[in-house]
Design a protein around this motif. Structure first.
Motif, PDB file in Angstrom:
ATOM      1  N   SER A 102       0.827  -1.204  -0.008  1.00 17.06           N
ATOM      2  CA  SER A 102      -0.064   0.055   0.030  1.00 17.06           C
ATOM      3  C   SER A 102       0.763   1.237  -0.137  1.00 17.06           C
ATOM      4  O   SER A 102       1.866   1.314  -0.763  1.00 17.06           O
ATOM      5  CB  SER A 102      -1.254  -0.074   1.162  1.00 17.06           C
ATOM      6  OG  SER A 102      -0.259   0.022   2.292  1.00 17.06           O
ATOM      7  N   VAL A 103       0.544   2.112   0.921  1.00 12.83           N
ATOM      8  CA  VAL A 103       1.369   3.422   1.053  1.00 12.83           C
ATOM      9  C   VAL A 103       2.716   3.296   1.835  1.00 12.83           C
ATOM     10  O   VAL A 103       3.578   4.101   2.139  1.00 12.83           O
ATOM     11  CB  VAL A 103       0.402   4.632   1.402  1.00 12.83           C
ATOM     12  CG1 VAL A 103      -0.443   5.011   0.413  1.00 12.83           C
ATOM     13  CG2 VAL A 103       0.055   4.386   2.664  1.00 12.83           C
ATOM     14  N   VAL A 104       2.850   2.164   2.359  1.00 12.73           N
ATOM     15  CA  VAL A 104       3.704   1.965   3.693  1.00 12.73           C
ATOM     16  C   VAL A 104       4.922   1.438   2.983  1.00 12.73           C
ATOM     17  O   VAL A 104       6.189   2.204   3.573  1.00 12.73           O
ATOM     18  CB  VAL A 104       3.166   0.879   4.733  1.00 12.73           C
ATOM     19  CG1 VAL A 104       4.124   0.565   5.719  1.00 12.73           C
ATOM     20  CG2 VAL A 104       1.820   1.090   5.239  1.00 12.73           C
ATOM     21  N   GLN A 105       5.074   0.766   2.049  1.00 13.88           N
ATOM     22  CA  GLN A 105       6.110   0.354   1.422  1.00 13.88           C
ATOM     23  C   GLN A 105       6.300   0.594   0.010  1.00 13.88           C
ATOM     24  O   GLN A 105       6.380  -0.307  -0.929  1.00 13.88           O
ATOM     25  CB  GLN A 105       6.538  -1.324   1.713  1.00 13.88           C
ATOM     26  CG  GLN A 105       6.660  -1.531   3.076  1.00 13.88           C
ATOM     27  CD  GLN A 105       7.101  -2.898   3.564  1.00 13.88           C
ATOM     28  OE1 GLN A 105       6.140  -3.578   3.616  1.00 13.88           O
ATOM     29  NE2 GLN A 105       8.284  -3.273   3.412  1.00 13.88           N
ATOM     30  N   PRO A 106       6.134   1.892  -0.644  1.00 15.08           N
ATOM     31  CA  PRO A 106       5.839   2.140  -1.948  1.00 15.08           C
ATOM     32  C   PRO A 106       7.253   1.858  -2.787  1.00 15.08           C
ATOM     33  O   PRO A 106       7.041   1.233  -3.919  1.00 15.08           O
ATOM     34  CB  PRO A 106       5.678   3.650  -2.079  1.00 15.08           C
ATOM     35  CG  PRO A 106       6.232   4.186  -0.812  1.00 15.08           C
ATOM     36  CD  PRO A 106       6.032   2.995   0.333  1.00 15.08           C
ATOM     37  N   HIS A 107       8.355   1.733  -2.113  1.00 16.36           N
ATOM     38  CA  HIS A 107       9.555   1.519  -3.198  1.00 16.36           C
ATOM     39  C   HIS A 107       9.445  -0.027  -3.317  1.00 16.36           C
ATOM     40  O   HIS A 107       9.761  -0.573  -4.754  1.00 16.36           O
ATOM     41  CB  HIS A 107      10.864   1.851  -2.341  1.00 16.36           C
ATOM     42  CG  HIS A 107      11.505   2.942  -2.252  1.00 16.36           C
ATOM     43  ND1 HIS A 107      11.986   3.646  -3.185  1.00 16.36           N
ATOM     44  CD2 HIS A 107      10.971   4.140  -1.375  1.00 16.36           C
ATOM     45  CE1 HIS A 107      12.073   4.929  -3.051  1.00 16.36           C
ATOM     46  NE2 HIS A 107      11.505   5.218  -1.825  1.00 16.36           N
ATOM     47  N   GLU A 108       9.164  -0.985  -2.498  1.00 14.91           N
ATOM     48  CA  GLU A 108       9.063  -2.397  -2.840  1.00 14.91           C
ATOM     49  C   GLU A 108       7.775  -2.554  -3.910  1.00 14.91           C
ATOM     50  O   GLU A 108       7.935  -3.333  -4.464  1.00 14.91           O
ATOM     51  CB  GLU A 108       8.822  -2.993  -1.698  1.00 14.91           C
ATOM     52  CG  GLU A 108      10.057  -2.947  -0.505  1.00 14.91           C
ATOM     53  CD  GLU A 108      11.288  -3.019  -1.095  1.00 14.91           C
ATOM     54  OE1 GLU A 108      11.358  -3.976  -1.837  1.00 14.91           O
ATOM     55  OE2 GLU A 108      12.190  -2.283  -0.754  1.00 14.91           O
ATOM     56  N   SER A 109       6.811  -2.014  -3.673  1.00 15.37           N
ATOM     57  CA  SER A 109       5.701  -2.040  -4.329  1.00 15.37           C
ATOM     58  C   SER A 109       5.886  -1.598  -5.774  1.00 15.37           C
ATOM     59  O   SER A 109       5.565  -2.494  -6.711  1.00 15.37           O
ATOM     60  CB  SER A 109       4.435  -1.394  -4.068  1.00 15.37           C
ATOM     61  OG  SER A 109       3.238  -1.399  -4.656  1.00 15.37           O
ATOM     62  N   TRP A 110       6.492  -0.364  -6.137  1.00 19.55           N
ATOM     63  CA  TRP A 110       6.792  -0.181  -7.357  1.00 19.55           C
ATOM     64  C   TRP A 110       7.919  -1.020  -8.167  1.00 19.55           C
ATOM     65  O   TRP A 110       7.753  -1.522  -9.451  1.00 19.55           O
ATOM     66  CB  TRP A 110       7.340   1.199  -7.607  1.00 19.55           C
ATOM     67  CG  TRP A 110       7.597   1.792  -8.892  1.00 19.55           C
ATOM     68  CD1 TRP A 110       6.509   1.635 -10.139  1.00 19.55           C
ATOM     69  CD2 TRP A 110       8.548   2.502  -9.512  1.00 19.55           C
ATOM     70  NE1 TRP A 110       6.849   2.159 -11.161  1.00 19.55           N
ATOM     71  CE2 TRP A 110       8.087   2.838 -10.791  1.00 19.55           C
ATOM     72  CE3 TRP A 110       9.597   3.210  -9.064  1.00 19.55           C
ATOM     73  CZ2 TRP A 110       8.875   3.445 -11.581  1.00 19.55           C
ATOM     74  CZ3 TRP A 110      10.393   3.898 -10.036  1.00 19.55           C
ATOM     75  CH2 TRP A 110      10.215   4.008 -11.320  1.00 19.55           C
ATOM     76  N   ALA A 111       8.908  -1.569  -7.460  1.00 24.51           N
ATOM     77  CA  ALA A 111       9.788  -2.395  -7.922  1.00 24.51           C
ATOM     78  C   ALA A 111       9.164  -3.810  -8.480  1.00 24.51           C
ATOM     79  O   ALA A 111       9.409  -4.283  -9.343  1.00 24.51           O
ATOM     80  CB  ALA A 111      10.945  -2.612  -6.798  1.00 24.51           C
ATOM     81  N   GLU A 112       8.395  -4.360  -7.336  1.00 23.00           N
ATOM     82  CA  GLU A 112       7.621  -5.687  -7.920  1.00 23.00           C
ATOM     83  C   GLU A 112       6.617  -5.614  -8.824  1.00 23.00           C
ATOM     84  O   GLU A 112       6.502  -6.449  -9.745  1.00 23.00           O
ATOM     85  CB  GLU A 112       6.675  -5.995  -6.527  1.00 23.00           C
ATOM     86  CG  GLU A 112       7.832  -6.594  -5.640  1.00 23.00           C
ATOM     87  CD  GLU A 112       8.667  -7.766  -5.885  1.00 23.00           C
ATOM     88  OE1 GLU A 112       8.401  -9.023  -5.803  1.00 23.00           O
ATOM     89  OE2 GLU A 112       9.892  -7.587  -6.491  1.00 23.00           O
ATOM     90  N   LEU A 113       5.924  -4.299  -8.900  1.00 18.97           N
ATOM     91  CA  LEU A 113       5.119  -4.156 -10.182  1.00 18.97           C
ATOM     92  C   LEU A 113       5.802  -4.111 -11.280  1.00 18.97           C
ATOM     93  O   LEU A 113       5.477  -4.648 -12.696  1.00 18.97           O
ATOM     94  CB  LEU A 113       4.259  -2.916  -9.902  1.00 18.97           C
ATOM     95  CG  LEU A 113       3.072  -2.852  -8.930  1.00 18.97           C
ATOM     96  CD1 LEU A 113       2.694  -1.537  -8.720  1.00 18.97           C
ATOM     97  CD2 LEU A 113       1.785  -3.913  -9.645  1.00 18.97           C
ATOM     98  N   ARG A 114       7.033  -3.364 -11.426  1.00 22.64           N
ATOM     99  CA  ARG A 114       7.965  -3.382 -12.627  1.00 22.64           C
ATOM    100  C   ARG A 114       8.485  -4.647 -12.944  1.00 22.64           C
ATOM    101  O   ARG A 114       8.442  -5.473 -14.109  1.00 22.64           O
ATOM    102  CB  ARG A 114       8.904  -2.613 -12.479  1.00 22.64           C
ATOM    103  CG  ARG A 114       8.554  -1.038 -12.794  1.00 22.64           C
ATOM    104  CD  ARG A 114       9.718   0.022 -12.381  1.00 22.64           C
ATOM    105  NE  ARG A 114      10.163  -0.020 -10.885  1.00 22.64           N
ATOM    106  CZ  ARG A 114      11.183   0.488 -10.201  1.00 22.64           C
ATOM    107  NH1 ARG A 114      12.205   0.718 -11.366  1.00 22.64           N
ATOM    108  NH2 ARG A 114      11.463   0.342  -9.084  1.00 22.64           N
ATOM    109  N   ARG A 115       8.589  -5.536 -12.141  1.00 16.75           N
ATOM    110  CA  ARG A 115       9.270  -6.999 -12.153  1.00 16.75           C
ATOM    111  C   ARG A 115       8.391  -8.046 -12.730  1.00 16.75           C
ATOM    112  O   ARG A 115       8.815  -8.740 -13.296  1.00 16.75           O
ATOM    113  CB  ARG A 115      10.060  -7.135 -10.891  1.00 16.75           C
ATOM    114  CG  ARG A 115      10.794  -8.842 -10.823  1.00 16.75           C
ATOM    115  CD  ARG A 115      11.483  -9.098  -9.516  1.00 16.75           C
ATOM    116  NE  ARG A 115      10.579  -9.394  -8.725  1.00 16.75           N
ATOM    117  CZ  ARG A 115       9.873 -10.526  -8.273  1.00 16.75           C
ATOM    118  NH1 ARG A 115      10.437 -11.504  -9.363  1.00 16.75           N
ATOM    119  NH2 ARG A 115       9.332 -10.856  -7.370  1.00 16.75           N
ATOM    120  N   LEU A 116       7.298  -8.083 -12.075  1.00 17.27           N
ATOM    121  CA  LEU A 116       5.958  -8.752 -12.385  1.00 17.27           C
ATOM    122  C   LEU A 116       5.162  -8.554 -13.291  1.00 17.27           C
ATOM    123  O   LEU A 116       4.542  -9.643 -13.899  1.00 17.27           O
ATOM    124  CB  LEU A 116       5.479  -9.508 -10.933  1.00 17.27           C
ATOM    125  CG  LEU A 116       6.594 -10.089  -9.982  1.00 17.27           C
ATOM    126  CD1 LEU A 116       5.644 -10.325  -8.573  1.00 17.27           C
ATOM    127  CD2 LEU A 116       6.970 -11.375 -10.317  1.00 17.27           C
TER     128      LEU A 116
END
Length: 541
Positions: free
Chosen positions: A472-486
């Protein structure tokens, strides 16, 4: 002003438990006190330089939620790219702003300079004292690699191995111009070091006098060596998974993840929320608080980042997600109905929904934005479980994958209800507790049920979607990286035809313009990659 990467002089710091700004600044702000610093004090200073905003030094906090990080850096970039929030579309909306880029860059290299000063102080100790103080160097490096991965995942190649060494180089400016390290090589360096730390932590003996000080100076795990082991191995799991699709890393990732997950006694990871790696807020009179999270996320009319996005809200509603009421609250005029902003909707309708109708759901103020005790989350149990689920799925161990996936969901639900218990804010009203029946029903729902996903791709999308909701808004760096990767979950965005730079969200950030001025020779080597469309090495799908 010279690029902070090149000219920041690392300064000394003092130890504290719940320090006040004045107490800390008395030693931390004076470069002339470098010679009087010690490993334990500089260790604390290194952590602090990344954790919260220090206006006296002009740097900003990135671990405990802070105004500057959320409002200036994340609000119009990662929170949009991940649809963690809803917003009104606008022209040129996908181009990251210069303030976002330059401040994030400057603050990282200020932090790195603090770490280099720690290395410098440590290197001057006699061998016997280096051995005694070894735990500080291991812990500092683990935290450094956690933060460095985020920088690599934003930019790709960055100055690293020779960066932040102006003090180390005796103030020689020319000698401190730092080359750019290849992104994949930085990943390799981090993985090699973390593997060594994981083994070393199993046998390290910390002298009692060091342990006593470490308990005080360690603002992350409060001196708990077992938690540092879990942080180290969980970070390895994250980095290995991130790089696993790249051909140069695929074999290593498969082998090392298998070893980590199959030998928990030797390589323990975070497996429960009680083990989450975080910076805890203990005292609101100290500088370690989330007081400015409210202004950072809620902002003001037309510039808020606490409005819900339609895709996430609709998924949670359709499947009876127990996290919905803990993470969000209905708009003030919504009569209890949760509604999110349509990312491809009409702009005037988006404007009315966000700024006038008061029907759009908001991130729960009491759980999130007005929770002044909101911790600085580094790695947590649900994240680790979802990483494990992905590995087991790739190796066709479907039973283990399902167990890890469902465990991650349960941990994520528990996590958000736990965060609410920390809050000192009651403006959102009481939170109805969840229970096993509700959680089980959610896991069995159509859009979540593991057994209803018939293909490997479908199951991977389930895992990716749960990661996305959890971050969600708590870990946006991890979220954006995983969206790009997967490339999952699949998100649709308005095509920005007004932009002549990029019409959809980017796959990386620009470098700050200062690099082309003050570090030009080294910048020129990577200048061909300095655009918004060159993928990070692990982004291969």
């Amino acid at each position: 002003m010279k690029n902070i990467l090149l000219v920041t002089v690392a300064v000394a710091s003092i130890g504290f438990t719940a320090c006040k700004k004045k107490d800390f600044a008395d030693s931390y702000a004076d470069p002339g006190k470098i010679s009087t610093s010690t490993v334990d004090k500089q260790f604390a200073g290194t952590l602090v330089s990344r954790m919260w905003t220090n206006t006296d030094k002009g740097n900003h906090g990135y671990v405990v939620p802070q105004y500057w990080n959320y409002f200036v850096i994340l609000r119009t970039t990662l929170l949009h790219y991940t649809q963690a929030v809803g917003w009104e579309n606008s022209d040129n909306q996908y181009v990251p702003g210069s303030a976002s880029i330059s401040d994030n860059w400057k603050d990282y290299y200020y932090f790195l300079a603090q770490y280099r000063e720690l290395e410098k102080i440590y290197s001057k100790l006699p061998a016997i004292e280096q051995a005694d103080n070894r735990i500080y160097m291991i812990a500092a490096a683990i935290f450094l690699y956690d933060q460095t991965q985020k920088m690599v995942d934003l930019h790709g190649d960055i100055p690293f191995s020779e960066a932040g060494k102006l003090s180390t180089n005796g103030g020689n400016y020319s000698a401190s111009l730092a080359k750019y390290d290849d992104a994949a090589s930085i990943y390799t360096t981090m993985l090699d070091s973390l593997k060594g730390f994981a083994d070393e932590l199993n046998s390290i003996v910390v002298p009692a006098y060091i342990q006593k000080k470490f308990n005080t100076q360690d603002l992350i795990n409060l001196g708990d060596i077992k938690l540092w082991k879990k942080y180290c191995n969980s970070l390895r799991l994250r980095i290995l998974t991130r790089a696993s699709g790249a051909s140069a890393f695929s074999s290593r990732a498969s082998s090392e993840i298998a070893t980590i997950l199959s030998t928990p006694a030797k390589y323990p990871v975070v497996t429960a929320n009680s083990e989450n790696i975080k910076v805890t807020v203990f005292d609101l009179s100290s500088d370690i608080t989330a007081k400015s999270f409210k202004d950072g996320l809620e902002g003001d009319a037309g510039r808020a980042s606490n409005t819900a996005g339609k895709v996430m809200i609709d998924h949670m509603k359709a499947n009876g997600d127990p996290r919905l009421r803990a993470m969000y609250q209905p708009g003030d005029s919504a009569k209890g109905v949760y509604t999110g902003v349509d990312p491809v909707g009409d702009r005037s309708a988006q404007d009315a929904a966000i700024n006038r109708d008061s029907k759009i759901a908001l991130y729960n103020r009491s759980t999130v934005s007005r929770n002044q005790y909101f911790p600085g989350i580094l790695i947590n149990a649900a994240e680790v479980s979802f990483l494990a689920a992905e590995y087991y799925l790739k190796t066709a161990n479907l039973s283990a994958a399902k167990t890890a996936y469902e465990t991650g969901i349960r941990q994520s639900v528990e996590y958000y209800y736990w965060i609410r218990t920390l809050s000192n804010d009651a403006s959102s009203g009481p939170l109805t507790p969840t229970n096993a029946t509700e959680v089980n029903a959610y896991i069995a729902s159509t859009g979540v049920n593991w057994d209803l996903a018939l293909t490997t791709a479908d199951k991977l999308t389930l895992i990716a979607t749960q990661k996305w909701i959890h971050y969600s808004v708590v870990q946006p760096h991890e979220s954006w990286a995983e969206l790009r990767r997967l490339d999952a979950p699949a998100l649709s965005f308005e095509v920005d035809n007004a932009s002549n730079i990029i019409k959809q969200p980017p796959v990386r950030w620009f470098y700050p313009s200062s690099e082309n001025i003050y570090n030009k020779t080294n910048y020129d080597v990577v200048s061909s990659k300095d655009n918004l469309t060159t993928r990070i090495f692990w982004d291969v799908k």
